[in-house]
Scaffold this active site. Structure first.
Site, short mmCIF file in Angstrom:
data_model
loop_
_atom_site.label_atom_id
_atom_site.label_comp_id
_atom_site.label_asym_id
_atom_site.label_seq_id
_atom_site.Cartn_x
_atom_site.Cartn_y
_atom_site.Cartn_z
N HIS A 118 27.95 37.72 7.56
CA HIS A 118 26.94 37.91 6.52
C HIS A 118 25.72 38.66 7.02
O HIS A 118 25.18 39.52 6.36
CB HIS A 118 26.48 36.55 5.99
CG HIS A 118 27.61 35.73 5.49
ND1 HIS A 118 27.46 34.42 5.11
CD2 HIS A 118 28.90 36.03 5.30
CE1 HIS A 118 28.62 33.96 4.72
NE2 HIS A 118 29.51 34.91 4.83
N CYS A 153 36.02 56.41 -1.47
CA CYS A 153 34.97 55.40 -1.24
C CYS A 153 35.08 54.75 0.15
O CYS A 153 34.34 53.83 0.46
CB CYS A 153 34.99 54.33 -2.32
SG CYS A 153 36.50 53.37 -2.34
C1 PEP Z 1 38.60 50.89 2.17
O1 PEP Z 1 39.51 50.21 2.58
O2 PEP Z 1 38.46 52.11 2.44
C2 PEP Z 1 37.58 50.30 1.27
C3 PEP Z 1 36.68 51.03 0.67
O3 PEP Z 1 37.57 48.93 1.16
P1 PEP Z 1 36.94 47.93 2.23
O4 PEP Z 1 36.28 48.78 3.27
O5 PEP Z 1 36.01 47.07 1.48
O6 PEP Z 1 38.15 47.23 2.73
#
Ligand code: PEP
Ligand code: MG
Length: 759
Positions: free
Chosen positions: A371, A684
């Site tokens: 966290h 993303c």
């Molecule tokens: C990813 O896997 O690229 C993603 C955006 O999700 P996280 O980083 O939250 O697993």
């Protein structure tokens, strides 16, 4: 005996007067001037001078009663030079009947000290370090008694407080002005949040703040000491008893030695003596602690140094028993900028410190999903975790370089390293100002291609960055983060209120809410889950949501309620096959119906997407695109599963690269197919926030990128400096090469074409 009592009363009176001055008005210099005057008068000396350690191990005369005023801030002695320098070098008091006969006596004509014969001095100690020297001198030759030396040492403690407050010289200088007992050191950890920071260390737990140094009632303080020692011994006996079942071994010896120390009459006796001179029990324990520590730090013997750690621990315990330590009580005494060092830290605690300009964070424990790491990311504080024994190796006030990019810290850097790191921090600050200035500038390439820049978010604090960075929306809202910083599952009402708040903060800008990606290493303490061999590939994300449909339905219910009248975009994480998407959609539909039957104001529209991060989905693209409104590319997990590459494993950190032919081919293919199906796509994963990597994404044709807010500026600067046409041609030329990575070629391109990339 009567004489003893009399001198104790005098000491107490002196301490009380000093306390009043410390707490009184005026600048630190004015208070120091008053302090030396009073010490001279009370100790019946013609001279009292305070020397403060400056950078480069130089002791500067800061205040004097008795020596010539014009010498103040002019007279300077190196450590080891003159009697003052000897006191600093040895960190011990010195009392001389005839000072001028001492071989180390250094005559400084500007001070006019030739008329004084006797000299007594004590080091100003704090955290095992010499911060200066306090000296008294007498015209008539005289012998100073042990009691008088003790009084001067006690008084020196008060003066050390004033120096350590950073009001006389800044904390950087204090930390740098060391006596050379502690060399610089590199400590390795893991990167929890990138960035570079430098500052004096503040220890989170062992920072004991003694708010009252001087006591009114010695008998009461002695009683408190007695009680605390007794309580501490009981606690230690329990510790010993608890370790008995573990059998014999080194740990038992250690605990036994520890018990021996706790029972040591000398140690407690010295604390009692200090109380009798007028200190509070806490301050007395601190005084003895400082003395022991300074002495033992100079001992090279590793066994003795280990014992020092025991004693430190004991002193800590005793002080805790005495005062019931309250970490936040210490906040007002922090230096203006600092690096925080802790074994572990809660997210709320970090927020507390963040109000006090914490520059960087060093943790002994911690993982990227801890966290505190998540909150640090939101605050832009560089963090290095898993630094073994950080709280033991780092002394309060040590200068610490936190290199979040490399997952390393540098302790007590030399002057040259210090200068270059400080310059780098400064340069980054300059860059940040430049990036901030781009917030209102459009993200358009030199040849007129517009790129949509979005932020990844998870906490309300992230949403503030929409305005600050000029981002056009939230491309990934990681809903699990708000669950992770809580102690229990939020109910539907709480979730609704939270998401409504997020919509409001976004002020109409679009947001993609990703449903819970919990499980694996993003464990919720209040959700039962089994230990797994491969948590990243285990029971996580949509797999949990579909196995615990009530959980996912509650979240969807809250999202639908919060979206009332607005567009709701929901994406599902870790979808591996279409049937999972269908099942998730069915839950969403059920909740939409429910909202309808309850007569709630429905969302204006609902858009459904998936996060493409499991490669199996690549072989169902056509059917997938027919069923979704948008696609997000989670390149973090996608790359990990594509290469069978545990990205958390440091041994494999550089094994594969995102800028490699297979990954780029995949990205090109997905984008082409999405365009054919007319489905909008964004990236993303962390890749989108790395300017060189996002340059490649733009060259491939991606036009929507979502990233950590701090990356918006650097990525926008890159975008505004590129020509997409030229880049596309270059990438076409090189993409067929069998290289391990195309990174170096893209870097060369960026150099040759003046692409703006961070230093
Ligand atoms: C990813 O896997 O690229 C993603 C955006 O999700 P996280 O980083 O939250 O697993
Ligand atoms: Mg992921």
């Amino acid at each position: 005996m009567a004489e003893d009592a009399e001198s104790l009363t005098a000491t107490r009176r002196l301490l009380r007067r000093l306390r009043d001055i410390m707490a009184g008005s005026g600048s630190a210099q004015e208070r120091l001037d008053r302090i030396v005057k009073i010490i001279a008068a009370e100790m019946v000396a013609e001279v009292c001078s305070a020397y403060v350690m400056r950078a480069g191990e130089v002791l500067e005369l800061f205040a004097t009663e008795g020596l010539r005023r014009e010498a103040v801030h002019r007279t300077r002695l190196r450590v080891g030079e003159g009697l003052v320098g000897v006191i600093a070098a040895t960190a011990r008091p010195l009392a001389l009947y005839e000072a001028q006969l001492h071989p180390d006596f250094a005559y400084r004509p500007e001070t006019g000290e030739e008329i004084y014969h006797s000299l007594m001095g004590a080091p100003l100690l704090r955290g095992g370090r010499v911060l200066g020297v306090l000296v008294v001198q007498n015209k008539t030759p005289r012998h100073y008694s042990d009691d008088e030396i003790d009084v001067l040492e006690t008084v020196a403690m008060v003066v050390a407080e004033l120096v350590a407050s950073g009001e006389l010289v800044n904390p950087f200088e204090i930390a740098q002005a060391r006596t050379g007992v502690t060399p610089s050191l590199r400590l390795d950890g893991i990167r929890l949040n990138p960035g570079l920071a430098i500052g004096p260390a503040v220890l989170h737990e062992s920072r004991l703040v003694i708010r009252q140094i001087v006591a009114e009632d010695a008998a009461a303080e002695l009683a408190r000491l007695k009680g605390a020692v007794a309580a501490m011994r009981v606690a230690i006996d329990e510790l010993v008893a608890a370790s008995e079942p573990l059998g014999k071994g080194e740990h038992r010896d250690i605990i036994e030695t520890y018990r021996m120390f706790a029972a040591d009459r000398g140690w407690v006796g010295r604390i009692a003596e200090a109380i009798k001179s007028g200190l509070t029990a806490e301050a007395a324990a601190q005084k003895v602690r400082e003395e022991t520590r300074t002495r033992m730090l100079q001992v090279g013997d590793p066994y003795l140094r280990e014992r020092l750690i025991d004693l430190e621990d004991l002193a800590n315990r005793l002080q805790q028993h005495l005062s019931g330590s309250d970490p936040s009580a210490a906040l007002p005494e922090l230096p203006p900028e600092f690096v925080l060092v802790a074994r572990t830290l809660g997210p709320a605690e970090l927020l507390d410190y963040a109000r006090r300009r914490v520059q960087g964070l060093v943790l002994e424990e911690g993982s990227p999903t801890a966290h505190v790491a998540i909150v640090a990311r939101a605050l832009g504080i560089p963090v290095v975790g898993r630094v073994e024994e950080a709280t033991r190796q780092i002394e309060p006030g040590d200068i610490v370089v936190v290199d979040g990019d490399r997952g390393q810290i540098l302790l007590r850097p030399g002057e040259d390293v210090y200068q270059s790191v400080a310059a780098a921090v400064e340069a980054r600050l300059g860059q940040r100002v430049y990036y901030e200035s781009l917030a209102r500038a459009p993200a358009i390439t030199r040849d007129g291609v517009a790129i949509t820049l979005l932020i990844n978010a998870g906490l309300p604090i992230d949403l503030e960055q929409l305005e600050a960075t000029g981002a056009e929306g939230v491309g990934l809202f990681r809903t699990e983060l708000s669950f992770m910083v809580r102690n229990a599952f939020p109910d539907v009402d709480a979730q609704t209120a939270f998401y409504r708040g997020i919509f409001e903060q976004a002020g109409g800008k679009p947001i993609i809410f990703r449903t819970l990606d919990i499980g694996g290493d993003k464990a919720l303490p209040y959700l039962d889950h089994l230990e797994e061999d491969n948590p990243a590939m285990g029971w996580r994300a949509i797999r949990v949501g579909l196995d615990r449909p009530a959980l996912l339905r509650q979240q969807l219910r809250a999202l639908i309620r919060a979206a009332a009248g607005r567009t709701l975009s929901v994406s599902f994480p870790m979808i591996a096959e279409l049937s999972e998407l269908e099942a998730a959609r069915a839950l969403l539909d059920m909740e939409r119906e429910r909202a309808g039957s309850e007569g709630r104001n429905p969302p204006q529209s609902v858009e459904i997407g998936v996060v493409l991060e499991v490669p199996s989905l690549l072989f169902q693209l056509e059917a997938l695109f027919a069923r979704i409104d948008f696609l997000s590319l989670g390149t973090n997990d996608l790359a990990q599963f594509l290469y069978a590459w545990d990205r958390g494993n440091p041994r494999l950190a550089d094994r594969y690269d995102l800028l490699s032919a297979p990954m780029l081919a995949l990205l090109r293919e997905v984008l082409g197919r999405a365009r054919d199906a007319d489905v909008p796509v964004s990236v993303c994963g962390e890749m989108a926030g790395n300017p060189l990597e996002s340059m490649a994404l733009v060259a491939l044709g991606y036009r929507t990128l979502s990233m950590v807010p701090s990356a918006i500026g650097p990525v926008k600067a890159m975008i505004r400096s590129i020509d997409v046409g030229s880049l596309e041609r270059y990438l076409d030329e090189i993409r067929g090469r069998p290289d391990h990575t195309l990174r170096t070629r893209l870097e060369a391109y960026a150099r040759d074409h003046d692409v703006t990339l961070p230093e």
